[in-house]
Scaffold this motif. Structure first.
Motif, PDB file in Angstrom:
ATOM      1  N   SER A  23     -17.658  11.669  17.489  1.00 45.11           N
ATOM      2  CA  SER A  23     -18.733  11.735  18.469  1.00 45.11           C
ATOM      3  C   SER A  23     -20.054  12.042  17.773  1.00 45.11           C
ATOM      4  O   SER A  23     -20.081  12.477  16.629  1.00 45.11           O
ATOM      5  CB  SER A  23     -18.419  12.814  19.510  1.00 45.11           C
ATOM      6  OG  SER A  23     -18.335  14.070  18.889  1.00 45.11           O
ATOM      7  N   ALA A  24     -21.135  11.822  18.493  1.00 46.56           N
ATOM      8  CA  ALA A  24     -22.463  12.124  17.959  1.00 46.56           C
ATOM      9  C   ALA A  24     -23.048  13.286  18.748  1.00 46.56           C
ATOM     10  O   ALA A  24     -22.760  13.455  19.926  1.00 46.56           O
ATOM     11  CB  ALA A  24     -23.369  10.916  18.055  1.00 46.56           C
ATOM     12  N   SER A  25     -23.840  14.079  18.088  1.00 48.91           N
ATOM     13  CA  SER A  25     -24.462  15.232  18.709  1.00 48.91           C
ATOM     14  C   SER A  25     -25.912  15.316  18.246  1.00 48.91           C
ATOM     15  O   SER A  25     -26.246  14.873  17.156  1.00 48.91           O
ATOM     16  CB  SER A  25     -23.705  16.507  18.293  1.00 48.91           C
ATOM     17  OG  SER A  25     -24.333  17.646  18.833  1.00 48.91           O
ATOM     18  N   ARG A  26     -26.747  15.904  19.082  1.00 50.59           N
ATOM     19  CA  ARG A  26     -28.122  16.135  18.661  1.00 50.59           C
ATOM     20  C   ARG A  26     -28.147  17.270  17.664  1.00 50.59           C
ATOM     21  O   ARG A  26     -27.319  18.178  17.720  1.00 50.59           O
ATOM     22  CB  ARG A  26     -29.006  16.479  19.861  1.00 50.59           C
ATOM     23  CG  ARG A  26     -29.122  15.335  20.826  1.00 50.59           C
ATOM     24  CD  ARG A  26     -30.144  15.554  21.888  1.00 50.59           C
ATOM     25  NE  ARG A  26     -29.992  16.805  22.607  1.00 50.59           N
ATOM     26  CZ  ARG A  26     -30.837  17.212  23.527  1.00 50.59           C
ATOM     27  NH1 ARG A  26     -31.881  16.496  23.838  1.00 50.59           N
ATOM     28  NH2 ARG A  26     -30.653  18.341  24.154  1.00 50.59           N
ATOM     29  N   ALA A  27     -29.098  17.213  16.763  1.00 49.27           N
ATOM     30  CA  ALA A  27     -29.225  18.262  15.748  1.00 49.27           C
ATOM     31  C   ALA A  27     -30.697  18.492  15.457  1.00 49.27           C
ATOM     32  O   ALA A  27     -31.519  17.587  15.576  1.00 49.27           O
ATOM     33  CB  ALA A  27     -28.496  17.852  14.474  1.00 49.27           C
ATOM     34  N   LEU A  28     -31.005  19.697  15.074  1.00 52.13           N
ATOM     35  CA  LEU A  28     -32.350  20.052  14.639  1.00 52.13           C
ATOM     36  C   LEU A  28     -32.228  20.550  13.207  1.00 52.13           C
ATOM     37  O   LEU A  28     -31.605  21.586  12.959  1.00 52.13           O
ATOM     38  CB  LEU A  28     -32.957  21.142  15.531  1.00 52.13           C
ATOM     39  CG  LEU A  28     -34.352  21.610  15.131  1.00 52.13           C
ATOM     40  CD1 LEU A  28     -35.370  20.485  15.289  1.00 52.13           C
ATOM     41  CD2 LEU A  28     -34.759  22.814  15.965  1.00 52.13           C
ATOM     42  N   ILE A  29     -32.791  19.784  12.282  1.00 49.04           N
ATOM     43  CA  ILE A  29     -32.745  20.161  10.867  1.00 49.04           C
ATOM     44  C   ILE A  29     -33.774  21.267  10.654  1.00 49.04           C
ATOM     45  O   ILE A  29     -34.950  21.108  10.983  1.00 49.04           O
ATOM     46  CB  ILE A  29     -33.042  18.954   9.962  1.00 49.04           C
ATOM     47  CG1 ILE A  29     -32.018  17.847  10.203  1.00 49.04           C
ATOM     48  CG2 ILE A  29     -33.045  19.377   8.492  1.00 49.04           C
ATOM     49  CD1 ILE A  29     -32.341  16.529   9.511  1.00 49.04           C
ATOM     50  N   LEU A  30     -33.320  22.397  10.109  1.00 50.08           N
ATOM     51  CA  LEU A  30     -34.188  23.561   9.902  1.00 50.08           C
ATOM     52  C   LEU A  30     -34.708  23.650   8.482  1.00 50.08           C
ATOM     53  O   LEU A  30     -35.802  24.146   8.252  1.00 50.08           O
ATOM     54  CB  LEU A  30     -33.443  24.843  10.266  1.00 50.08           C
ATOM     55  CG  LEU A  30     -32.969  24.925  11.704  1.00 50.08           C
ATOM     56  CD1 LEU A  30     -32.135  26.175  11.917  1.00 50.08           C
ATOM     57  CD2 LEU A  30     -34.139  24.888  12.655  1.00 50.08           C
ATOM     58  N   ASP A  31     -33.883  23.256   7.521  1.00 51.28           N
ATOM     59  CA  ASP A  31     -34.360  23.157   6.149  1.00 51.28           C
ATOM     60  C   ASP A  31     -33.536  22.105   5.437  1.00 51.28           C
ATOM     61  O   ASP A  31     -32.437  21.766   5.856  1.00 51.28           O
ATOM     62  CB  ASP A  31     -34.361  24.501   5.410  1.00 51.28           C
ATOM     63  CG  ASP A  31     -32.983  25.090   5.188  1.00 51.28           C
ATOM     64  OD1 ASP A  31     -32.118  24.390   4.635  1.00 51.28           O
ATOM     65  OD2 ASP A  31     -32.780  26.252   5.546  1.00 51.28           O
ATOM     66  N   ILE A  32     -34.130  21.556   4.375  1.00 46.39           N
ATOM     67  CA  ILE A  32     -33.495  20.446   3.678  1.00 46.39           C
ATOM     68  C   ILE A  32     -33.815  20.533   2.189  1.00 46.39           C
ATOM     69  O   ILE A  32     -34.877  21.027   1.797  1.00 46.39           O
ATOM     70  CB  ILE A  32     -33.947  19.078   4.255  1.00 46.39           C
ATOM     71  CG1 ILE A  32     -33.119  17.941   3.666  1.00 46.39           C
ATOM     72  CG2 ILE A  32     -35.435  18.873   4.078  1.00 46.39           C
ATOM     73  CD1 ILE A  32     -33.283  16.621   4.404  1.00 46.39           C
ATOM     74  N   SER A  33     -32.867  20.075   1.403  1.00 47.04           N
ATOM     75  CA  SER A  33     -33.075  19.893  -0.030  1.00 47.04           C
ATOM     76  C   SER A  33     -32.330  18.621  -0.408  1.00 47.04           C
ATOM     77  O   SER A  33     -31.677  18.010   0.436  1.00 47.04           O
ATOM     78  CB  SER A  33     -32.540  21.094  -0.821  1.00 47.04           C
ATOM     79  OG  SER A  33     -31.129  21.105  -0.811  1.00 47.04           O
ATOM     80  N   ARG A  34     -32.408  18.231  -1.651  1.00 46.35           N
ATOM     81  CA  ARG A  34     -31.690  17.026  -2.089  1.00 46.35           C
ATOM     82  C   ARG A  34     -30.179  17.223  -2.017  1.00 46.35           C
ATOM     83  O   ARG A  34     -29.436  16.281  -1.845  1.00 46.35           O
ATOM     84  CB  ARG A  34     -32.099  16.643  -3.508  1.00 46.35           C
ATOM     85  CG  ARG A  34     -33.545  16.148  -3.577  1.00 46.35           C
ATOM     86  CD  ARG A  34     -33.889  15.513  -4.890  1.00 46.35           C
ATOM     87  NE  ARG A  34     -33.035  14.347  -5.086  1.00 46.35           N
ATOM     88  CZ  ARG A  34     -32.426  14.069  -6.232  1.00 46.35           C
ATOM     89  NH1 ARG A  34     -32.560  14.841  -7.268  1.00 46.35           N
ATOM     90  NH2 ARG A  34     -31.678  12.991  -6.330  1.00 46.35           N
ATOM     91  N   SER A  35     -29.712  18.471  -2.109  1.00 41.48           N
ATOM     92  CA  SER A  35     -28.275  18.729  -2.169  1.00 41.48           C
ATOM     93  C   SER A  35     -27.664  19.163  -0.835  1.00 41.48           C
ATOM     94  O   SER A  35     -26.447  19.214  -0.718  1.00 41.48           O
ATOM     95  CB  SER A  35     -27.981  19.783  -3.231  1.00 41.48           C
ATOM     96  OG  SER A  35     -28.669  20.979  -2.934  1.00 41.48           O
ATOM     97  N   GLY A  36     -28.485  19.473   0.162  1.00 41.61           N
ATOM     98  CA  GLY A  36     -27.926  19.883   1.442  1.00 41.61           C
ATOM     99  C   GLY A  36     -28.982  20.221   2.467  1.00 41.61           C
ATOM    100  O   GLY A  36     -30.175  20.035   2.238  1.00 41.61           O
ATOM    101  N   MET A  37     -28.523  20.722   3.615  1.00 38.59           N
ATOM    102  CA  MET A  37     -29.450  21.083   4.684  1.00 38.59           C
ATOM    103  C   MET A  37     -28.820  22.148   5.570  1.00 38.59           C
ATOM    104  O   MET A  37     -27.609  22.345   5.561  1.00 38.59           O
ATOM    105  CB  MET A  37     -29.842  19.866   5.517  1.00 38.59           C
ATOM    106  CG  MET A  37     -28.721  19.282   6.341  1.00 38.59           C
ATOM    107  SD  MET A  37     -29.212  17.954   7.483  1.00 38.59           S
ATOM    108  CE  MET A  37     -30.060  16.806   6.455  1.00 38.59           C
ATOM    109  N   ARG A  38     -29.692  22.809   6.321  1.00 38.93           N
ATOM    110  CA  ARG A  38     -29.268  23.733   7.357  1.00 38.93           C
ATOM    111  C   ARG A  38     -29.773  23.169   8.661  1.00 38.93           C
ATOM    112  O   ARG A  38     -30.920  22.739   8.771  1.00 38.93           O
ATOM    113  CB  ARG A  38     -29.861  25.130   7.110  1.00 38.93           C
ATOM    114  CG  ARG A  38     -29.435  26.152   8.153  1.00 38.93           C
ATOM    115  CD  ARG A  38     -29.899  27.546   7.757  1.00 38.93           C
ATOM    116  NE  ARG A  38     -31.319  27.618   7.549  1.00 38.93           N
ATOM    117  CZ  ARG A  38     -32.197  28.092   8.433  1.00 38.93           C
ATOM    118  NH1 ARG A  38     -31.793  28.544   9.601  1.00 38.93           N
ATOM    119  NH2 ARG A  38     -33.479  28.122   8.139  1.00 38.93           N
TER     120      ARG A  38
END
Length: 175
Positions: free
Chosen positions: A42-57
């Motif tokens: 399934s798909a869900s909405r998400a809000l990316i809070l921080d990002i880097s080349r190796s991952g995200m929160r």
């Protein structure tokens, strides 16, 4: 688990969430709405809070556990796959299987919502998440390819106008 608004979570500092981690790449704080592909398909909405080349929160309502494989839609329409390596209520940390490009990180940073955005204050509002929409897409060289021929055409036009007046002045004086 008590439901809280995304805006209240977005304003919380990430000190408690990041106490146990060590980043491979520099982290960039963002507020970018995207779509998350959950393990159930399934798909869900998400809000990316921080990002880097190796991952995200990010924050999502999708019920995820440590080790779950997920996919996140990036701005260029591609998908970054990774594993859930941290989980705290609605916030999760994802480590990408393959690092994403610096340009993908920059694009999300540029398209990031301001922290006091209406979209963060009203996350329950129904709207379609289109990660690769043209409104959120940065300008690329392909978008600007028409500028060079236009510039040349304008220069040629002014050259011809100048030449016309120069020739008319030369021939107008000789009469």
């Amino acid at each position: 688990m008590a439901k809280q608004s995304l805006s209240s979570w977005a304003t919380i500092t990430s000190d408690t969430f990041t106490a146990r981690e060590s980043r491979k790449e520099p982290r960039h704080v963002v507020h970018f709405k995207s779509a998350l592909e959950c393990p159930q398909g399934s798909a869900s909405r998400a809000l990316i809070l921080d990002i880097s080349r190796s991952g995200m929160r990010l924050m999502t309502s999708c019920d995820l556990k440590l080790g779950d494989k997920v996919g996140v839609c990036l701005l260029d329409g591609s998908k970054a796959s990774g594993l859930v390596v941290r989980q705290a209520d609605v916030q999760i940390g994802i480590e990408f299987s393959e690092p994403i490009s610096s340009s993908a990180v920059s694009a999300i940073r540029l398209a990031s919502l301001p922290p006091n955005s209406d979209a963060l204050a009203r996350p329950d509002r129904e709207e379609t998440i289109v990660a690769a929409s043209t409104k959120n897409r940065p300008v690329t060289n392909a978008d600007l390819i028409w500028i060079a021929p236009l510039w040349v055409a304008i220069k040629v036009w002014f050259f011809l106008v100048d030449a016309y007046f120069a020739i008319s002045d030369v021939f107008g004086r000789n009469r």
